[in-house]
Write an enzyme that holds these catalytic residues in place. Sequence first.
Site: not given
Ligand code: SAH
Length: 464
Positions: A85, A88, A167, A290, A319, A340, A389, A416
Amino acid sequence: MQSENTLKIKKNDLYTVTIEDLGSDGAGIGKVDGYTLFIKDALIGDVAEVKVIKTKKHYGYARLMRMITPSPDRVEAPCPVARSCGGCQIQPLSYEKQLAFKQRKVEELLTRVGHVSDYAMHPMIGMEEPWHYRNKAQYPVGRDREGRITMGFYAGRTHSVIDCRDCAIGRPVNGRILERVQQWMEENRIAPYDEGSGRGLVRHILIREGFHTGQIMVCLIINGKKLPHQQALIGALAEIPGMTSLSYSVNTADTNVILGESAVTIWGQPYITDMIGDVKYQISPMSFYQVNPVQTEKLYRTALDFADPGPEDVIWDLYCGIGTISLFLAQKAAKVCGVEIIPEAIADAKRNAALNGMAGVDFYVGKAEEVLPEKYAKEQIRADIIVVDPPRKGCDRALLDCIGQMQPKKVVYVSCDPATLARDLAILQEKGYKVTDVRCCDMFPHTVHVETCALLTKASVSEA
Ligand code: SAH
């Protein structure tokens, strides 16, 4: 450090190697006189005979031919298809050692790339029960050689679908849903999508389950303008306990992107609701959310602990997705502004703010690296705390420069990808910040991925 292929290691050579590390895709790393070999399915601690299959100047690839001494940290992978797969990568490594490997990886990158020293590394947040954690699954649908419908995962580097419905990291209800969809397809002569010919209807089945609410969403991604036999599908699925939202999404493009541009609800609500701590979130099929709810709550609590906002503090959450972290922080801060890039996510964020009766939050659509500098230049906005983030590629340089100019008291970096985190921390340290606390959180057990939360404070403040 990678060294050059001075030994003239070449294809088909056999070597005995000890696996010392894992690469970013989970392959074992062994060295022959300093030259790095990546070996699929080998784990840290294995001693194995390997055959070189490809060489490059500074590294090469080899195949595991014979295990000489298996690593003492090997365990029986509970999933019979873990190897084929690829979802993992490190199931055969004991969970304890998975956590140790991830933390070590982060520490090593922070030191080597981030030039970070003298910080508190808090204990890694692992899972007590690291199975069946994923609240979201996307099953491709296909046919096997005998023409039977298959639902599961793509076999490595191909697009043929291997049947797999239980899974080890997915939710137990998924199997039952797939069975019902298959029955509906068979009874109504609905064909799975065939990539080669571009014919057939059902491409993917998206399933989401609200961890705290038990609400279930099913969305069929189809290669056609309309979903036929809807009533029969509703009849088959609606009676499953928790079923809340049934929809389809049209995707007729020849693409690897799973979802179409929008979703059409055929039964129930266009979203499910879930909770992280005391905050409620409505999640539509299109939104990012998430995938590990148990760990998400712990990660956000860490971000909140690190930010430790006072009642007067203004926070910018960059973000922000559907506003998950923003609303979590808004429980404590005077004001939170989220930025965002995806407009639908911002629409969800605004709705979620209203759903929780939160007034002190604003959301803006746009690139973080454009919105923040623009608002700072034109409106002289202030930030006491900035939370970022970003996706795996990390923060844009223009954003880091703007943070340097704005000089918030604290920056909380949720990441991440520890490699881009380390790169960005090095830049922020040049702008007068000191990394004081770091905590890793295992959001994706059995994969090589790790989530990290880092706290930076203004050097003058932390020294005071
Ligand atoms: N903090 C949120 C999302 C994190 S994922 C949570 O914990 O659920 C990262 C996010 O950044 C995504 O939603 C993606 O669409 C956004 N993103 C990507 N590039 C970006 C940019 N240049 N400016 C603003 N947001 C962006």
